[in-house]
Design a protein around this motif. Structure first.
Motif, PDB file in Angstrom:
ATOM      1  N   SER A 125       1.134  -1.118   0.121  1.00 41.29           N
ATOM      2  CA  SER A 125      -0.013  -0.154   0.081  1.00 41.29           C
ATOM      3  C   SER A 125       1.158   1.022  -0.153  1.00 41.29           C
ATOM      4  N   ASN A 126       1.798   0.939   0.738  1.00 41.84           N
ATOM      5  CA  ASN A 126       3.080   2.107   0.961  1.00 41.84           C
ATOM      6  C   ASN A 126       2.924   2.262  -0.340  1.00 41.84           C
ATOM      7  N   ALA A 127       3.962   1.651  -1.554  1.00 44.56           N
ATOM      8  CA  ALA A 127       4.463   1.686  -2.935  1.00 44.56           C
ATOM      9  C   ALA A 127       3.473   2.200  -3.792  1.00 44.56           C
ATOM     10  N   ILE A 128       2.283   1.575  -3.169  1.00 40.47           N
ATOM     11  CA  ILE A 128       1.236   2.551  -4.311  1.00 40.47           C
ATOM     12  C   ILE A 128       1.359   3.613  -4.235  1.00 40.47           C
ATOM     13  N   LYS A 129       0.857   4.012  -2.631  1.00 43.44           N
ATOM     14  CA  LYS A 129       0.624   5.705  -2.454  1.00 43.44           C
ATOM     15  C   LYS A 129       2.107   6.064  -3.358  1.00 43.44           C
ATOM     16  N   PHE A 130       3.399   6.030  -3.312  1.00 45.47           N
ATOM     17  CA  PHE A 130       4.358   7.023  -3.519  1.00 45.47           C
ATOM     18  C   PHE A 130       4.980   6.090  -4.892  1.00 45.47           C
ATOM     19  N   THR A 131       4.499   5.378  -5.464  1.00 49.11           N
ATOM     20  CA  THR A 131       4.457   5.126  -6.936  1.00 49.11           C
ATOM     21  C   THR A 131       3.770   6.210  -8.272  1.00 49.11           C
ATOM     22  N   LYS A 145      15.028   6.199   9.764  1.00 46.83           N
ATOM     23  CA  LYS A 145      14.201   6.836   9.980  1.00 46.83           C
ATOM     24  C   LYS A 145      12.417   6.231  10.464  1.00 46.83           C
ATOM     25  N   ILE A 146      11.870   6.338   8.890  1.00 45.25           N
ATOM     26  CA  ILE A 146      10.791   5.559   8.466  1.00 45.25           C
ATOM     27  C   ILE A 146      10.246   5.082   9.489  1.00 45.25           C
ATOM     28  N   PHE A 147      11.439   3.792   9.709  1.00 45.79           N
ATOM     29  CA  PHE A 147      10.492   3.130  10.582  1.00 45.79           C
ATOM     30  C   PHE A 147      10.224   2.995  12.396  1.00 45.79           C
ATOM     31  N   GLY A 198      11.164   7.242  -4.488  1.00 43.46           N
ATOM     32  CA  GLY A 198      12.294   6.960  -3.965  1.00 43.46           C
ATOM     33  C   GLY A 198      12.806   7.496  -1.961  1.00 43.46           C
ATOM     34  N   ILE A 199      13.259   7.403  -1.466  1.00 46.18           N
ATOM     35  CA  ILE A 199      13.178   7.490   0.393  1.00 46.18           C
ATOM     36  C   ILE A 199      14.972   7.869   0.228  1.00 46.18           C
ATOM     37  N   LYS A 200      14.807   9.530   0.590  1.00 51.14           N
ATOM     38  CA  LYS A 200      16.111  10.030   0.678  1.00 51.14           C
ATOM     39  C   LYS A 200      17.219   8.757   1.559  1.00 51.14           C
ATOM     40  N   GLY A 231      -2.574   8.710   6.122  1.00 53.90           N
ATOM     41  CA  GLY A 231      -1.941   8.227   6.553  1.00 53.90           C
ATOM     42  C   GLY A 231      -1.480   8.166   8.175  1.00 53.90           C
ATOM     43  N   THR A 232      -0.850   7.432   9.213  1.00 59.20           N
ATOM     44  CA  THR A 232      -0.544   7.872  10.405  1.00 59.20           C
ATOM     45  C   THR A 232       0.426   8.234  10.002  1.00 59.20           C
ATOM     46  N   GLY A 233       1.667   7.305   9.679  1.00 53.52           N
ATOM     47  CA  GLY A 233       3.463   7.372   9.773  1.00 53.52           C
ATOM     48  C   GLY A 233       3.065   6.317  10.697  1.00 53.52           C
ATOM     49  N   LEU A 234       2.571   5.669  11.155  1.00 54.26           N
ATOM     50  CA  LEU A 234       2.558   4.081  11.796  1.00 54.26           C
ATOM     51  C   LEU A 234       2.828   2.593  10.922  1.00 54.26           C
ATOM     52  N   GLY A 235       2.433   2.786  10.337  1.00 58.17           N
ATOM     53  CA  GLY A 235       2.562   2.357   9.074  1.00 58.17           C
ATOM     54  C   GLY A 235       3.566   0.631   9.504  1.00 58.17           C
ATOM     55  N   LEU A 236       4.820   1.393   8.753  1.00 62.42           N
ATOM     56  CA  LEU A 236       6.097   0.784   8.858  1.00 62.42           C
ATOM     57  C   LEU A 236       6.469   0.647  10.717  1.00 62.42           C
ATOM     58  N   ALA A 237       6.220   0.508  11.178  1.00 61.10           N
ATOM     59  CA  ALA A 237       6.143   1.358  12.580  1.00 61.10           C
ATOM     60  C   ALA A 237       5.986  -0.149  13.323  1.00 61.10           C
ATOM     61  N   LYS A 259       9.064  -4.275  -4.209  1.00 61.45           N
ATOM     62  CA  LYS A 259      10.153  -2.954  -5.115  1.00 61.45           C
ATOM     63  C   LYS A 259       9.103  -2.039  -6.345  1.00 61.45           C
ATOM     64  N   ASP A 260       9.550  -1.050  -6.276  1.00 62.25           N
ATOM     65  CA  ASP A 260       8.085  -0.131  -7.041  1.00 62.25           C
ATOM     66  C   ASP A 260      10.036   0.658  -7.781  1.00 62.25           C
ATOM     67  N   ASN A 261       8.835   1.551  -8.759  1.00 58.09           N
ATOM     68  CA  ASN A 261      10.229   2.618  -9.681  1.00 58.09           C
ATOM     69  C   ASN A 261       9.129   4.406  -9.047  1.00 58.09           C
ATOM     70  N   PHE A 282       5.402   7.496  13.772  1.00 61.85           N
ATOM     71  CA  PHE A 282       4.923   8.434  13.091  1.00 61.85           C
ATOM     72  C   PHE A 282       5.226   9.288  12.957  1.00 61.85           C
ATOM     73  N   VAL A 283       6.470   8.776  12.171  1.00 59.87           N
ATOM     74  CA  VAL A 283       7.431   9.385  11.284  1.00 59.87           C
ATOM     75  C   VAL A 283       6.554   9.147   9.721  1.00 59.87           C
ATOM     76  N   GLN A 284       7.040  10.989   9.228  1.00 60.75           N
ATOM     77  CA  GLN A 284       6.134  10.359   8.024  1.00 60.75           C
ATOM     78  C   GLN A 284       7.251  11.777   7.072  1.00 60.75           C
ATOM     79  N   VAL A 285       7.609  11.342   6.035  1.00 59.18           N
ATOM     80  CA  VAL A 285       8.856  12.457   5.180  1.00 59.18           C
ATOM     81  C   VAL A 285       8.442  12.814   4.128  1.00 59.18           C
ATOM     82  N   ALA A 286       8.744  14.422   4.013  1.00 55.93           N
ATOM     83  CA  ALA A 286       8.314  14.742   3.123  1.00 55.93           C
ATOM     84  C   ALA A 286       8.810  14.003   1.538  1.00 55.93           C
TER      85      ALA A 286
HETATM   86  P1  ADP Z   1       2.156   6.034   6.359  1.00 59.68           P
HETATM   87  O1  ADP Z   1       1.175   5.482   7.274  1.00 59.68           O
HETATM   88  O2  ADP Z   1       2.070   7.538   6.973  1.00 59.68           O
HETATM   89  O3  ADP Z   1       2.266   5.720   5.583  1.00 59.68           O
HETATM   90  P2  ADP Z   1       4.557   4.524   7.130  1.00 59.68           P
HETATM   91  O4  ADP Z   1       5.256   4.251   8.508  1.00 59.68           O
HETATM   92  O5  ADP Z   1       4.279   3.808   6.652  1.00 59.68           O
HETATM   93  O6  ADP Z   1       3.909   5.656   7.527  1.00 59.68           O
HETATM   94  O7  ADP Z   1       5.784   5.297   6.049  1.00 59.68           O
HETATM   95  C1  ADP Z   1       6.116   6.563   6.870  1.00 59.68           C
HETATM   96  C2  ADP Z   1       6.940   7.539   5.596  1.00 59.68           C
HETATM   97  O8  ADP Z   1       8.104   6.328   4.692  1.00 59.68           O
HETATM   98  C3  ADP Z   1       6.272   7.690   4.815  1.00 59.68           C
HETATM   99  O9  ADP Z   1       5.694   8.871   5.147  1.00 59.68           O
HETATM  100  C4  ADP Z   1       7.007   7.772   3.041  1.00 59.68           C
HETATM  101  O10 ADP Z   1       7.226   9.306   3.414  1.00 59.68           O
HETATM  102  C5  ADP Z   1       7.604   6.846   3.461  1.00 59.68           C
HETATM  103  N1  ADP Z   1       8.068   5.660   2.455  1.00 59.68           N
HETATM  104  C6  ADP Z   1       6.927   4.216   3.296  1.00 59.68           C
HETATM  105  N2  ADP Z   1       7.249   3.502   1.893  1.00 59.68           N
HETATM  106  C7  ADP Z   1       7.317   3.979   1.250  1.00 59.68           C
HETATM  107  C8  ADP Z   1       7.751   4.148  -0.815  1.00 59.68           C
HETATM  108  N3  ADP Z   1       7.451   2.417  -1.158  1.00 59.68           N
HETATM  109  N4  ADP Z   1       8.704   5.038  -1.748  1.00 59.68           N
HETATM  110  C9  ADP Z   1       8.684   6.374  -1.123  1.00 59.68           C
HETATM  111  N5  ADP Z   1       7.920   6.346   0.150  1.00 59.68           N
HETATM  112  C10 ADP Z   1       8.094   5.818   1.214  1.00 59.68           C
END
Ligand code: ADP
Length: 612
Positions: free
Chosen positions: A484-490, A529-531, A521-523, A545-551, A516-518, A534-538
């Protein structure tokens, strides 16, 4: 009296007669028959003595505690009559020497000396007395700057020694002796040199001792007064500090520069145990305050205040550490040296209680939200079915409403999962699961959403992938979160590839899933930090989203002894890889070594993982 008489008896007799003359001259005039008789007898005895000494001189010495005649001890000084002792002591005479031919007048002059106020020698000289000579004591000579007298016990043959006979070496010896003696003995030595008269010595000693005592007492009194004043000041300061500490609502712990506990107020004792048991222990060694403040000794050792606050370390949560940092005061002495610190541990019990209430509130809230949402979704689906199918305007609106309820539902699921993880209530039932099935199931449930966004979602299974030991439902959820993250950010037209593979030999014991998505990407700097919760990076694109998904995802993987890694290049896409343990057979599943972040601390790993 005959010539054969014992010389000592003659000496005694002379002493007796001379003493009588000394007494009588005080009572009668010189021409009184009693006086005259005594003088005559004295003169006669002296003549006999001179004869017995073959014309030699006759000397009477009082030295320390003895009377010596021609260097021979005759009698103890304390046995002597006072009149004789007084004559010697008053004029500091050590030896009186009688040359042969002493007359009664000479003896009278000697007896009259005792009433004289000036120098005894001068008195005799004035009267032309030459046959009687006086040797003053050593100290009298030294005081007068005169040549030194003969040693007190000098035999008659040396009765008139050369001046300076008392050598510098002897003085040196005596100075050394005095320096080695106790004060009292040294004083007695000096006094005995000053006067041979025992009574006089006693009197001087008494005067000196009283003087010493008086002066020492005065000095001691002065010193004690200073100490008392200082003590009072310290006591006042302590009472003030203690009353401030006791009346504070927060717990206060005072430690020394090594972090050892010095003081605690009752509030701190209530949290950590009585001071009596903890005093002197290092604050860092106390398990009771593990979750409270701990301002470590290393931080206290720093000489720079700024460094200290930066280095404050807490074994509690980050929020708590921050509170503690603000509540730690460094104590410096007058020279600005750090001698300790005062910390006010936040009441961890209260903080925990609040945290628990917060978790319960979230769990109840999300649960309560979910029930009406399920009903709304069901109602919307019925309405959509009844609305006349696709193409109908109402159907489109209803579908949007359904998608929004689904999104809302997934957010609620995230929060619920997170609060379950926080309270340790999320349970995993691990068993054998085919990796391919897990991947397919996750992809199937996300296909519709991917296609609605115009993103290609593919699934690929490599050969030789062993089944994993996992809670299938939760592992599918892990992949769904990543997809679902991959869909959001692709962007539209992009591709997401979900696959399973056996990995390399180095990582034997694991089967791998990749998402794997194209996409964007993430800096590099954000990848670590993303794990975190409550972290959501620009990401450029505004997504919900809540920033909780990856945690949550990471927690679920680690709880099943798996690992999760990320490789990403901004602008080119991201690859999340999940390693899950291979299924070894019923009862054969090895206990996997926990990942380093789990091992780091003894507290429940999930707390650490979630930064609690
Ligand atoms: P959220 O539930 O807000 O998506 P996550 O913890 O799942 O929060 O993700 C945190 C942050 O990591 C996202 O806000 C996004 O910036 C970055 N991220 C996660 N997955 C991807 C991805 N496949 N491509 C680019 N950025 C991603």
């Amino acid at each position: 009296m005959t010539e054969t008489q014992d010389p000592k008896l003659l000496w005694f007799n002379f002493l007796k007669i001379f003493t009588r003359a000394l007494v009588q001259i005080n009572l009668y005039k010189p021409d009184h028959p009693q006086v005259k008789l005594a003088l005559e007898e004295g003169q006669a005895l002296l003549a006999q003595i001179a004869d017995s000494l073959s014309g030699g001189e006759f000397s009477i010495t009082i030295d320390n505690d003895k009377l010596l005649v021609n260097g021979i001890a005759l009698v103890a000084a304390d046995k002597l009559p006072n009149s004789l002792k007084n004559l010697y002591s008053k004029f500091r005479i050590q030896t009186i020497t009688f040359s042969p031919g002493v007359t009664g007048d000479d003896l009278l002059a000697l007896a009259q000396v005792q009433a004289f106020k000036g120098e005894a020698k001068a008195f005799l000289k004035e009267r032309g007395i030459e046959k009687i000579t006086l040797n003053e004591s050593v100290y009298a000579k030294v005081d007068a700057g005169q040549p030194q007298a003969a040693p007190a016990a000098a035999p008659a043959a040396q009765a008139a020694p050369a001046p300076g006979a008392r050598s510098a070496a002897a003085d040196e010896r005596m100075a050394k002796k005095i320096s080695e003696e106790t004060l009292e003995v040294a004083l007695a030595t000096v006094v005995s040199r000053a006067t041979p008269d025992a009574d006089e010595q006693k009197r001087i000693m008494e005067i000196l001792s009283a003087k010493f005592k008086e002066e020492i007492l005065a000095e001691v009194k002065k010193a004690i007064e200073v100490v008392h004043r200082e003590k009072k000041k310290v006591e006042n300061d302590m009472v003030r500090a203690e009353s401030v500490m006791t009346s504070m609502a927060d717990g206060v712990v005072v430690v020394d520069k090594d972090g050892k506990i010095l003081m605690m107020n009752p509030q701190a004792e209530a949290m950590s145990g009585p001071l009596a048991q903890l005093s002197g222990k290092k604050i860092v060694d106390l398990s009771q305050i593990e979750n409270q403040v701990v301002s470590l000794a290393r931080e206290i050792k720093s000489e720079n205040k700024e460094d200290i606050s930066r280095e404050v370390t807490s074994l509690g949560s980050a929020e708590l550490a921050e509170t503690v940092k603000k509540a730690t005061a460094i104590i410096q002495n007058e020279d600005g040296k750090i001698v300790g610190s005062v910390s006010m541990p936040t009441d961890a019990a209260k903080l925990k209680q609040v945290e628990k209430m917060q978790q319960e509130f979230i769990a109840n809230m999300t649960h309560e939200l979910r029930s009406p949402l399920t009903s709304i979704k069901a109602a919307l689906e019925i309405m959509s079915r009844d609305s006349g199918g696709p193409g109908n305007a109402a159907s489109g609106v209803l579908n949007t409403a359904i998608r929004n309820t689904e999104r809302l539902n997934s957010i609620i699921t995230d929060i619920l999962d997170f609060s379950k993880l926080q309270s340790g209530k999320l349970v995993f039932h691990q068993e054998s699961a085919a990796a391919e099935e897990v991947a397919n199931e996750a992809v199937d449930s996300m296909k519709a959403w991917a296609s609605s966004k115009g993103v290609n979602l593919l699934v690929r299974s490599g050969p030789g992938v062993l089944p994993v030991y996992a809670d299938k439902r939760r592992t599918v959820q892990v992949l769904i979160n990543l997809i679902s993250n991959a869909i959001k950010f692709t962007p539209q037209g992009g591709t997401i590839e979900v696959s399973s593979d056996p990995g390399t030999d180095a990582l034997a014991g694991f089967s791998f899933f990749s998402v794997k998505d194209n996409g964007c990407g993430i800096k590099k700097e954000d990848q670590g930090k993303i794990f975190e919760k409550f972290v959501q990076v620009a990401s450029g694109e505004k997504v919900g989203g809540t920033g909780l998904g990856l945690a949550i995802t990471k927690a679920m993987v680690v709880m099943q002894s798996g690992r999760i890694t990320l490789e990403s290049e901004p602008g080119r896409g991201s690859t999340f890889r999940v390693a899950m343990p291979v299924y070894k057979g019923q009862g054969e599943q090895p206990v996997f070594e926990q990942s380093p972040e789990v091992k780091e601390e003894a507290k429940p790993w999930w707390k650490k993982l979630l930064g609690l």
